[in-house]
Structure formats: structure tokens, C-alpha cells
Write an enzyme that holds these catalytic residues in place. Structure first.
Site, PDB file in Angstrom:
ATOM      1  N   SER A  80      -8.578  20.850   1.495  1.00 24.09           N
ATOM      2  CA  SER A  80      -9.301  20.473   2.847  1.00 24.09           C
ATOM      3  C   SER A  80      -9.397  19.010   2.705  1.00 24.09           C
ATOM      4  O   SER A  80     -10.354  18.411   2.424  1.00 24.09           O
ATOM      5  CB  SER A  80     -10.585  21.243   3.249  1.00 24.09           C
ATOM      6  N   HIS A 108      -4.760  21.586   4.040  1.00 25.95           N
ATOM      7  CA  HIS A 108      -5.712  22.080   4.984  1.00 25.95           C
ATOM      8  C   HIS A 108      -6.293  21.197   5.951  1.00 25.95           C
ATOM      9  O   HIS A 108      -7.166  20.132   5.486  1.00 25.95           O
ATOM     10  CB  HIS A 108      -6.521  22.814   4.384  1.00 25.95           C
ATOM     11  N   ASP A 165      -8.580  20.608   8.900  1.00 23.34           N
ATOM     12  CA  ASP A 165      -9.921  21.152   9.750  1.00 23.34           C
ATOM     13  C   ASP A 165     -10.109  20.316  11.079  1.00 23.34           C
ATOM     14  O   ASP A 165     -10.604  19.188  10.949  1.00 23.34           O
ATOM     15  CB  ASP A 165     -11.283  21.193   8.933  1.00 23.34           C
ATOM     16  N   MET A 190     -12.345  20.234  14.315  1.00 25.18           N
ATOM     17  CA  MET A 190     -13.704  20.706  15.112  1.00 25.18           C
ATOM     18  C   MET A 190     -13.862  20.036  16.378  1.00 25.18           C
ATOM     19  O   MET A 190     -13.528  18.712  16.445  1.00 25.18           O
ATOM     20  CB  MET A 190     -14.468  20.258  13.805  1.00 25.18           C
ATOM     21  N   HIS A 224      -6.358  24.309  10.853  1.00 27.26           N
ATOM     22  CA  HIS A 224      -7.471  25.267  10.927  1.00 27.26           C
ATOM     23  C   HIS A 224      -8.270  24.799  12.467  1.00 27.26           C
ATOM     24  O   HIS A 224      -8.949  23.899  12.224  1.00 27.26           O
ATOM     25  CB  HIS A 224      -8.378  25.443   9.783  1.00 27.26           C
ATOM     26  N   MET A 232     -10.866  25.034  14.863  1.00 28.22           N
ATOM     27  CA  MET A 232     -12.529  25.420  15.254  1.00 28.22           C
ATOM     28  C   MET A 232     -12.721  24.898  16.276  1.00 28.22           C
ATOM     29  O   MET A 232     -13.376  23.830  16.168  1.00 28.22           O
ATOM     30  CB  MET A 232     -13.205  24.815  13.884  1.00 28.22           C
ATOM     31  N   MET A 288     -13.361  33.220   6.240  1.00 30.67           N
ATOM     32  CA  MET A 288     -14.570  32.283   6.221  1.00 30.67           C
ATOM     33  C   MET A 288     -15.516  32.717   5.106  1.00 30.67           C
ATOM     34  O   MET A 288     -16.127  33.740   5.447  1.00 30.67           O
ATOM     35  CB  MET A 288     -15.033  31.816   7.377  1.00 30.67           C
ATOM     36  N   ASP A 337     -11.685  30.399   2.774  1.00 37.20           N
ATOM     37  CA  ASP A 337     -12.436  28.973   3.182  1.00 37.20           C
ATOM     38  C   ASP A 337     -13.708  28.894   3.191  1.00 37.20           C
ATOM     39  O   ASP A 337     -14.379  29.667   3.992  1.00 37.20           O
ATOM     40  CB  ASP A 337     -11.619  28.383   4.398  1.00 37.20           C
ATOM     41  N   GLY A 374     -16.864  26.802   0.344  1.00 35.06           N
ATOM     42  CA  GLY A 374     -17.512  27.114  -0.993  1.00 35.06           C
ATOM     43  C   GLY A 374     -16.796  27.724  -2.264  1.00 35.06           C
ATOM     44  O   GLY A 374     -17.156  28.184  -3.137  1.00 35.06           O
ATOM     45  N   GLY A 396     -12.397  21.755  -0.522  1.00 33.25           N
ATOM     46  CA  GLY A 396     -12.740  20.516   0.112  1.00 33.25           C
ATOM     47  C   GLY A 396     -13.415  19.662  -1.142  1.00 33.25           C
ATOM     48  O   GLY A 396     -12.752  19.111  -2.043  1.00 33.25           O
TER      49      GLY A 396
HETATM   50  C1  DX5 Z   1     -15.435  24.325   6.961  1.00 35.02           C
HETATM   51  C2  DX5 Z   1     -14.140  24.088   6.976  1.00 35.02           C
HETATM   52  C3  DX5 Z   1     -13.483  24.102   5.282  1.00 35.02           C
HETATM   53  C4  DX5 Z   1     -14.532  23.004   4.480  1.00 35.02           C
HETATM   54  C5  DX5 Z   1     -14.353  23.605   2.961  1.00 35.02           C
HETATM   55  O1  DX5 Z   1     -15.676  24.517   8.392  1.00 35.02           O
HETATM   56  O2  DX5 Z   1     -13.196  25.193   7.505  1.00 35.02           O
HETATM   57  O3  DX5 Z   1     -12.065  23.964   5.305  1.00 35.02           O
HETATM   58  O4  DX5 Z   1     -13.934  21.684   4.484  1.00 35.02           O
HETATM   59  O5  DX5 Z   1     -15.249  22.557   2.330  1.00 35.02           O
HETATM   60  P1  DX5 Z   1     -15.848  23.165   0.921  1.00 35.02           P
HETATM   61  O6  DX5 Z   1     -14.805  23.305   0.222  1.00 35.02           O
HETATM   62  O7  DX5 Z   1     -16.247  21.924   0.634  1.00 35.02           O
HETATM   63  O8  DX5 Z   1     -16.812  24.234   1.282  1.00 35.02           O
HETATM   64 ZN    ZN Z   2     -10.944  25.116   7.158  1.00 37.26          ZN
END
Ligand code: DX5
Ligand code: ZN
Length: 227
Positions: free
Chosen positions: A15, A40, A42, A44, A73, A75, A144, A185, A187, A207
């Protein structure tokens, strides 16, 4: 009759939320060269999730930096009005959230009408049954394991949900022959990655675990996630 699992070899989707935004193109090239299968991305909107990142113009600028799969992705809410922009920007897969609006089926139809792959994502609290009636439309299911909005959060162990998604995907693959990615996705690190794969995941987003310790470590970090 036992249905064979359609789980594929584990693939990694770093990510770019955890990348250095001032040199995003360079970062995309680095994770490509480090062995990532998907990039990936993200997106937002500060409304569906309490954080802002970037939109389609940034995706368009990143496109020349890698030939890997651009896994976008979203969001954001509403989704439909921006789909065409993300398609034109070079997205290969566009994933929308179940919770983003009342008309998920229409959103998936709209994504597919542009000839790109369609993904569906579920927040931690959303039951897996909510996607039962769109399984015939999706190319990717995203579970998620954090509440979306931020990188660096702790993994929520929704392993039973991942296993249930695997069963739904296997049933759909047995029915139609279509391959569907099961993505997790949030943690994901080398320890939680193992648990996700054992539960049936085959596409891991990470990420923090990929970008930690700088560019010299990206390849090693990606390898560590494959188990
Ligand atoms: C969270 C994102 C993830 C995030 C994951 O809203 O969709 O893709 O970047 O980050 P880590 O791997 O640090 O949890
Ligand atoms: Zn994501």
C-alpha cells in the site's frame, strides 16, 4: 463432491499509503522492482473515512512508473461519479466498499462496464453474507482487518470471516470457473500474514510492513510476507 480450493499462490500488494508522497513515482518503481505483484492505491475522501489521500490525477501520474496491476481501493462515498476518472487514470482493479452506499450492485455494474476488474470490500463489522448476491460480479473480495482510514493500525483477527469468504469464493469458482482474489488489508505483517493465508487469503496488502526501514529493505520485507 468436495469442491477444490481456488486459493492461488500468495501475492503481495504494497500500500503506497506508507510511501514517501514527495517521491511517489520513485516509490512505485521501487516496490515494483522489489517484487510486488499489485500496487495497492488507497483513495480516501475525508467523508467515508476520516482521512484524505489523493484522487485520479495522482493515479494517472503514477501509471507510467509501473506495469504491475494497479489495485485501487476506493474509500469514498459516493463512488459512481468518479469511476470513469479512475478507469481513465489506468486502474486495473477498482474496489468499492459495501458500506459506501445503498446501490453496491449498480456500482459493480458500472465498474465492470468499463472493462476493468471489480472488487468489493467489507469493513470489519460488515457480515460476509452482505456480498452473497454479488459474488457472480466480483473479481476480488477485500476483507478489512482494520477500520479503514489509516496505516499502522493493529490487525483485527477476523480469521473466521476470511475463511467464510474463501468458502464463498470456492463455491463461485466451482460454479462459474472464475478466479477471484481474496485480499486482506490492515495490520498485515509476517506473523498475521501466515494466519491470513492459513484462513484462505491469497492477496495481502501491507503498508507499514513493506515500507519500514527504507528502500533497501523493500524486497526483504515483501519476501517475509510470503511466509
Ligand atoms: C487502511 C488502508 C490500508 C493501509 C494498510 O485504510 O486501506 O491499505 O494502508 O496499512 P498497514 O499495512 O500499515 O496496516
Ligand atoms: Zn487499502
Amino acid at each position: 463432491m468436495t469442491i477444490p480450493s481456488s486459493q492461488q499462490a500468495v501475492r503481495i500488494a504494497p500500500s503506497i499509503l506508507s510511501a514517501n508522497f514527495s517521491i511517489l513515482g520513485e516509490e512505485v518503481r521501487r516496490i515494483d522492482e522489489a517484487g510486488a505483484e499489485y500496487i495497492h492505491i488507497d483513495v480516501m475522501d475525508g467523508h467515508f473515512v476520516p482521512n484524505l489521500t489523493f484522487g485520479a490525477p495522482v493515479v494517472k501520474c503514477l501509471r507510467p512508473h509501473s506495469k504491475k496491476i494497479f489495485d485501487v481501493h476506493l474509500m469514498i462515498s459516493p463512488v459512481d461519479g468518479l469511476i470513469e476518472d479512475f478507469v481513465k487514470a489506468g486502474s486495473d482493479i477498482i474496489t468499492a466498499h459495501v458500506e459506501a452506499g445503498p446501490h453496491l450492485h449498480r456500482t459493480l455494474q458500472a465498474i465492470k462496464s468499463h472493462g476493468v476488474k471489480a472488487g468489493v470490500s467489507l469493513n470489519p463489522h460488515t457480515p460476509i453474507e452482505s456480498i452473497q448476491h454479488v459474488m457472480d460480479m466480483v473479481d476480488l473480495v477485500l476483507i478489512m482487518t482494520v477500520n479503514p482510514g489509516f496505516g499502522g493500525q493493529s490487525f483485527i483477527p477476523l480469521l473466521d470471516k476470511i475463511a467464510a469468504a474463501r468458502a464463498m469464493i470456492d463455491a463461485e469458482t466451482a460454479r462459474s470457473g472464475r478466479v477471484i482474489d481474496l485480499q486482506v488489508d490492515g495490520g498485515v505483517n509476517p506473523e498475521t500474514a501466515k494466519q491470513c493465508v492459513a484462513a484462505g487469503a491469497d492477496l495481502l496488502v501491507a503498508g507499514t510492513a513493506v515500507f519500514k526501514d527504507g528502500p533497501e529493505k523493500y524486497a526483504e520485507n515483501i519476501k517475509a510476507l510470503r511466509g
